[in-house]
Design an enzyme around this catalytic site. Structure first.
Site, PDB file in Angstrom:
ATOM      1  N   GLU A   1      52.066  -3.153  15.252  1.00  0.00           N
ATOM      2  CA  GLU A   1      53.359  -2.478  15.120  1.00  0.00           C
ATOM      3  C   GLU A   1      53.924  -2.636  13.712  1.00  0.00           C
ATOM      4  O   GLU A   1      54.578  -1.734  13.187  1.00  0.00           O
ATOM      5  CB  GLU A   1      54.332  -3.044  16.157  1.00  0.00           C
ATOM      6  CG  GLU A   1      53.952  -2.681  17.586  1.00  0.00           C
ATOM      7  CD  GLU A   1      54.693  -3.472  18.641  1.00  0.00           C
ATOM      8  OE1 GLU A   1      55.339  -4.481  18.288  1.00  0.00           O
ATOM      9  OE2 GLU A   1      54.633  -3.085  19.823  1.00  0.00           O
TER      10      GLU A   1
ATOM     11  N   GLU B   1      46.313 -14.851   9.631  1.00  0.00           N
ATOM     12  CA  GLU B   1      46.539 -14.069   8.422  1.00  0.00           C
ATOM     13  C   GLU B   1      47.164 -14.937   7.343  1.00  0.00           C
ATOM     14  O   GLU B   1      47.760 -15.986   7.624  1.00  0.00           O
ATOM     15  CB  GLU B   1      47.455 -12.876   8.758  1.00  0.00           C
ATOM     16  CG  GLU B   1      47.850 -11.969   7.601  1.00  0.00           C
ATOM     17  CD  GLU B   1      46.669 -11.347   6.862  1.00  0.00           C
ATOM     18  OE1 GLU B   1      45.890 -12.113   6.243  1.00  0.00           O
ATOM     19  OE2 GLU B   1      46.549 -10.116   6.876  1.00  0.00           O
TER      20      GLU B   1
ATOM     21  N   HIS C   1      41.722  -7.033  13.239  1.00  0.00           N
ATOM     22  CA  HIS C   1      42.458  -6.515  14.397  1.00  0.00           C
ATOM     23  C   HIS C   1      42.809  -5.038  14.222  1.00  0.00           C
ATOM     24  O   HIS C   1      42.896  -4.518  13.104  1.00  0.00           O
ATOM     25  CB  HIS C   1      43.736  -7.329  14.616  1.00  0.00           C
ATOM     26  CG  HIS C   1      44.707  -7.245  13.469  1.00  0.00           C
ATOM     27  ND1 HIS C   1      45.547  -6.171  13.277  1.00  0.00           N
ATOM     28  CD2 HIS C   1      44.950  -8.086  12.445  1.00  0.00           C
ATOM     29  CE1 HIS C   1      46.285  -6.362  12.200  1.00  0.00           C
ATOM     30  NE2 HIS C   1      45.927  -7.519  11.662  1.00  0.00           N
ATOM     31  N   GLY C   2      43.049  -4.371  15.348  1.00  0.00           N
ATOM     32  CA  GLY C   2      43.518  -2.990  15.308  1.00  0.00           C
ATOM     33  C   GLY C   2      44.926  -2.910  14.738  1.00  0.00           C
ATOM     34  O   GLY C   2      45.611  -3.923  14.551  1.00  0.00           O
ATOM     35  N   GLN C   3      45.357  -1.694  14.473  1.00  0.00           N
ATOM     36  CA  GLN C   3      46.688  -1.486  13.880  1.00  0.00           C
ATOM     37  C   GLN C   3      47.772  -2.178  14.707  1.00  0.00           C
ATOM     38  O   GLN C   3      47.822  -2.032  15.925  1.00  0.00           O
ATOM     39  CB  GLN C   3      46.984   0.009  13.799  1.00  0.00           C
ATOM     40  CG  GLN C   3      48.327   0.327  13.117  1.00  0.00           C
ATOM     41  CD  GLN C   3      48.756   1.774  13.319  1.00  0.00           C
ATOM     42  OE1 GLN C   3      49.009   2.208  14.437  1.00  0.00           O
ATOM     43  NE2 GLN C   3      48.824   2.513  12.220  1.00  0.00           N
TER      44      GLN C   3
ATOM     45  N   THR D   1      53.355  -8.863   7.333  1.00  0.00           N
ATOM     46  CA  THR D   1      53.306  -9.448   8.677  1.00  0.00           C
ATOM     47  C   THR D   1      53.031 -10.949   8.651  1.00  0.00           C
ATOM     48  O   THR D   1      53.754 -11.735   9.258  1.00  0.00           O
ATOM     49  CB  THR D   1      52.232  -8.738   9.531  1.00  0.00           C
ATOM     50  OG1 THR D   1      52.426  -7.332   9.426  1.00  0.00           O
ATOM     51  CG2 THR D   1      52.343  -9.156  10.983  1.00  0.00           C
TER      52      THR D   1
ATOM     53  N   ASN E   1      52.013  -3.151  10.949  1.00  0.00           N
ATOM     54  CA  ASN E   1      51.199  -2.317  10.059  1.00  0.00           C
ATOM     55  C   ASN E   1      51.800  -0.913  10.000  1.00  0.00           C
ATOM     56  O   ASN E   1      51.958  -0.329   8.925  1.00  0.00           O
ATOM     57  CB  ASN E   1      49.757  -2.179  10.560  1.00  0.00           C
ATOM     58  CG  ASN E   1      48.932  -3.445  10.469  1.00  0.00           C
ATOM     59  OD1 ASN E   1      48.101  -3.685  11.338  1.00  0.00           O
ATOM     60  ND2 ASN E   1      49.141  -4.257   9.449  1.00  0.00           N
TER      61      ASN E   1
ATOM     62  N   ARG F   1      47.709 -10.029  17.957  1.00  0.00           N
ATOM     63  CA  ARG F   1      47.039  -8.797  17.546  1.00  0.00           C
ATOM     64  C   ARG F   1      45.538  -9.005  17.397  1.00  0.00           C
ATOM     65  O   ARG F   1      44.755  -8.099  17.698  1.00  0.00           O
ATOM     66  CB  ARG F   1      47.658  -8.243  16.266  1.00  0.00           C
ATOM     67  CG  ARG F   1      47.651  -9.153  15.040  1.00  0.00           C
ATOM     68  CD  ARG F   1      48.558  -8.570  13.956  1.00  0.00           C
ATOM     69  NE  ARG F   1      48.568  -9.297  12.697  1.00  0.00           N
ATOM     70  CZ  ARG F   1      49.326 -10.348  12.433  1.00  0.00           C
ATOM     71  NH1 ARG F   1      50.130 -10.834  13.365  1.00  0.00           N
ATOM     72  NH2 ARG F   1      49.292 -10.919  11.233  1.00  0.00           N
TER      73      ARG F   1
ATOM     74  N   HIS G   1      42.011 -11.316  10.634  1.00  0.00           N
ATOM     75  CA  HIS G   1      42.998 -10.566   9.860  1.00  0.00           C
ATOM     76  C   HIS G   1      42.441 -10.210   8.490  1.00  0.00           C
ATOM     77  O   HIS G   1      41.466 -10.798   8.031  1.00  0.00           O
ATOM     78  CB  HIS G   1      44.262 -11.415   9.709  1.00  0.00           C
ATOM     79  CG  HIS G   1      44.789 -11.905  11.016  1.00  0.00           C
ATOM     80  ND1 HIS G   1      45.759 -11.251  11.728  1.00  0.00           N
ATOM     81  CD2 HIS G   1      44.441 -12.991  11.764  1.00  0.00           C
ATOM     82  CE1 HIS G   1      45.999 -11.908  12.860  1.00  0.00           C
ATOM     83  NE2 HIS G   1      45.207 -12.959  12.902  1.00  0.00           N
TER      84      HIS G   1
ATOM     85  N   ARG H   1      47.905  -8.577  -4.748  1.00  0.00           N
ATOM     86  CA  ARG H   1      46.554  -8.330  -5.238  1.00  0.00           C
ATOM     87  C   ARG H   1      46.040  -9.341  -6.245  1.00  0.00           C
ATOM     88  O   ARG H   1      44.943  -9.195  -6.765  1.00  0.00           O
ATOM     89  CB  ARG H   1      46.478  -6.922  -5.847  1.00  0.00           C
ATOM     90  CG  ARG H   1      46.490  -5.812  -4.792  1.00  0.00           C
ATOM     91  CD  ARG H   1      45.258  -5.911  -3.916  1.00  0.00           C
ATOM     92  NE  ARG H   1      45.160  -4.814  -2.967  1.00  0.00           N
ATOM     93  CZ  ARG H   1      45.017  -4.963  -1.660  1.00  0.00           C
ATOM     94  NH1 ARG H   1      44.983  -6.195  -1.145  1.00  0.00           N
ATOM     95  NH2 ARG H   1      44.901  -3.932  -0.858  1.00  0.00           N
TER      96      ARG H   1
END
Length: 206
Positions: free
Chosen positions: A14, A88, A10-12, A22, A16, A61, A158, A116
């Site tokens: 709020e 996500e 998805h695009g950026q 999120t 992010n 999103r 995501h 990570r």
């Protein structure tokens, strides 16, 4: 017969922009996110790609990113399947927390491990391994058979749900996939053989 699968994060959103964890929360796209999604659609249109089927998560999103891409392609009415299997990664107790504040509270090393490591989840949340165990059965049961039947398919989802797919498609190790950065609103184009193995991959991020 072409077996085409396109993945796009998805695009950026709020959150992010605000540097927040999120997960399954449902913020909207920013203006930049809308522009990224439209640009993805333009890139696919320039390549003369069209789709027979679309998949996305239940979060807006990803859905809005897909909608903007399909609008650019003139395919607003494309059959679209929404499923939380593509959501996500769930960040559990740190959802909604600013990443810098989380480092102050829990320590840089602990937050790095949650973000990570492959199999260490944040409290109450999912690791990437757990996310994969949700995403991959859905992919193999629902999405892959459609692609192998010749349906050109796009998946808007995501960062971590797509990492799960990319790890499987490209046969990457946990260490390799954790280093893989996915740009917002950037299509990755896979062409598969009859067994679902990758013949070619093209990341439009360059």
């Amino acid at each position: 017969m072409e077996r085409l699968l396109v993945l796009v994060r998805h695009g950026q959103s709020e959150w992010n922009l605000k540097n927040l964890f999120t997960g399954w929360k449902d913020p909207d796209l920013t203006e930049q996110g809308v522009a990224e999604a439209k640009s993805a659609g333009e890139q696919l249109k320039d390549m003369k790609l069209e789709f027979d089927l679309a998949y996305t998560s239940v979060l807006q999103r990803a859905q809005k990113t897909l909608g903007l891409i399909l609008e650019e392609l003139g395919q607003q009415d494309l059959e679209t399947i929404r499923d939380q299997a593509l959501n996500e990664r769930d960040y559990g107790d740190i959802t909604g927390m600013n990443k810098d504040e989380a480092r102050e509270k829990f320590g840089e090393e602990q937050v790095h491990i949650w973000r990570r490591s492959y199999d260490v989840p944040p409290p109450g949340g999912e690791s990437l391994k757990m996310t994969s165990e949700r995403v991959l059965p859905y992919y193999r049961a629902e999405i892959l058979p459609q692609v192998l039947s010749g349906k050109r398919t796009i998946v808007a989802a995501h960062g971590n749900s797509l990492r799960s797919l990319i790890m499987d498609l490209e046969k990457l190790t946990p260490e390799q996939i954790l280093k893989r950065e996915l740009g917002t609103g950037t299509p990755i184009i896979y062409r598969l053989d009859e067994d679902g193995n990758v013949l070619s991959v093209e990341d439009l991020a360059g």
